[in-house]
Scaffold this active site. Structure first.
Site, PDB file in Angstrom:
ATOM      1  N   HIS A  68      -0.944 -40.394  43.144  1.00 52.97           N
ATOM      2  CA  HIS A  68      -1.854 -40.865  44.203  1.00 52.97           C
ATOM      3  C   HIS A  68      -1.478 -40.242  45.543  1.00 52.97           C
ATOM      4  O   HIS A  68      -2.334 -39.864  46.332  1.00 52.97           O
ATOM      5  CB  HIS A  68      -1.758 -42.394  44.368  1.00 52.97           C
ATOM      6  N   GLN A 179      -6.511 -34.922  38.083  1.00 56.71           N
ATOM      7  CA  GLN A 179      -6.940 -34.278  36.841  1.00 56.71           C
ATOM      8  C   GLN A 179      -6.371 -34.994  35.606  1.00 56.71           C
ATOM      9  O   GLN A 179      -6.837 -34.788  34.496  1.00 56.71           O
ATOM     10  CB  GLN A 179      -6.429 -32.834  36.870  1.00 56.71           C
ATOM     11  N   LYS A 180      -5.345 -35.812  35.841  1.00 58.39           N
ATOM     12  CA  LYS A 180      -4.722 -36.537  34.728  1.00 58.39           C
ATOM     13  C   LYS A 180      -5.775 -37.283  33.905  1.00 58.39           C
ATOM     14  O   LYS A 180      -5.744 -37.279  32.687  1.00 58.39           O
ATOM     15  CB  LYS A 180      -3.693 -37.535  35.289  1.00 58.39           C
ATOM     16  N   GLN A 184     -12.400 -39.011  32.906  1.00 57.07           N
ATOM     17  CA  GLN A 184     -12.925 -39.734  34.080  1.00 57.07           C
ATOM     18  C   GLN A 184     -13.511 -38.743  35.100  1.00 57.07           C
ATOM     19  O   GLN A 184     -14.569 -38.984  35.684  1.00 57.07           O
ATOM     20  CB  GLN A 184     -11.806 -40.547  34.707  1.00 57.07           C
ATOM     21  N   VAL A 207       0.455 -34.630  38.354  1.00 63.32           N
ATOM     22  CA  VAL A 207       1.836 -34.676  38.854  1.00 63.32           C
ATOM     23  C   VAL A 207       2.678 -35.293  37.736  1.00 63.32           C
ATOM     24  O   VAL A 207       2.313 -36.335  37.173  1.00 63.32           O
ATOM     25  CB  VAL A 207       1.927 -35.536  40.137  1.00 63.32           C
TER      26      VAL A 207
HETATM   27  O1  PAF Z   1      -8.480 -43.820  38.179  1.00 69.69           O
HETATM   28  C1  PAF Z   1      -8.516 -44.977  38.650  1.00 69.69           C
HETATM   29  O2  PAF Z   1      -7.563 -45.486  39.246  1.00 69.69           O
HETATM   30  C2  PAF Z   1      -9.773 -45.805  38.474  1.00 69.69           C
HETATM   31  O3  PAF Z   1     -10.393 -45.546  37.263  1.00 69.69           O
HETATM   32  C3  PAF Z   1     -10.773 -45.669  39.650  1.00 69.69           C
HETATM   33  C4  PAF Z   1     -11.314 -44.252  39.745  1.00 69.69           C
HETATM   34  C5  PAF Z   1     -10.094 -46.057  40.955  1.00 69.69           C
HETATM   35  C6  PAF Z   1     -11.953 -46.600  39.419  1.00 69.69           C
HETATM   36  O4  PAF Z   1     -11.556 -47.919  39.319  1.00 69.69           O
END
Ligand code: PAF
Length: 229
Positions: A68, A179-180, A184, A207
């Protein structure tokens, strides 16, 4: 397609994100704004736009880690104002047990963010995001069917829905994803393209920890044996 949020998904234990006085003090020290309502978030964005400044969103479910933080670093470099959302989204969990097990520690997350001087953290409660009447969801289509979509039915519907909601509430110029979570990323790309969303989205590399495992919020729950496997 529509699906109703089940009542248990909005039950008490997932509402722990309400910031107490200590958390507010941490925010005051960190010079970050804590925003817990959609209305406040919209006011914040309107103010940023009125000043002609660019706005970044780093969407997270908390339990912040180096993955993050690399998104936050990029966002800080590329945009004037950075918002990190911290919201454990109930609609992307397919069981109550999994939702309850998901790591949550807002105070720690705020401490982790402090040195980065992000401008605001958007940490709404579940009931702020999903009213009792909530019923419309985004159906992400074929891309969401294989792999994780097959093992976690409804997961990507929940992701696509909350990401669209976050984009609509925060109205970022750029949103950052890791990208992990490759599937998604594909789901979000379809969402942005198919629904003509006015947001650029940036995907940053995985990472990894020293042992090579991709850093992930859930991996804090793994034992040493499970990490090796
Ligand atoms: O990757 C995440 O942490 C979640 O799937 C997201 C994109 C914040 C949606 O809740």
């Amino acid at each position: 397609a529509c699906s109703r949020v089940r009542r248990w998904e909005l039950s008490r234990p997932i509402l722990r994100l309400r910031p107490g006085p200590r958390v507010r003090r941490i925010f005051a020290r960190a010079n970050m704004q804590i925003i817990t309502t959609v209305a406040e978030m919209r006011t914040f964005t309107r103010d940023v736009q009125a000043r002609g400044r660019s706005l970044a969103l780093v969407p997270t479910m908390g339990a912040l880690h180096e993955g993050h933080l690399s998104l936050v670093r990029h966002a800080k470099k590329q945009c004037d104002v950075v918002v990190v959302s911290i919201f454990v989204n109930p609609t992307q969990f397919d069981s109550r047990e999994d939702l309850m097990r998901y790591p949550r520690d807002l105070e720690k997350d705020l401490e982790v963010l402090r040195p980065f001087k992000v401008d605001a953290v958007f940490a709404p409660r579940a009931e702020e995001m999903y009213s009792e009447q909530f019923s419309v969801s985004v159906e992400p289509g074929e891309i969401a069917k294989p792999h994780e979509g097959a093992s976690r039915p409804g997961h990507f519907r929940g992701v696509a829905t909350v990401v669209l909601k976050l984009f609509n509430i925060v109205r970022p110029n750029i949103a950052y994803f890791g990208q992990k979570d490759f599937q998604q990323v594909l789901v979000v790309r379809r969402l942005v393209e198919d629904l003509d969303l006015d947001v650029r989205f940036v995907i940053l590399p995985i990472v990894r920890d020293a042992d090579g495992l991709a850093i992930s919020s859930r991996n804090v729950l793994l034992s040493a044996e499970e990490r090796k496997a």
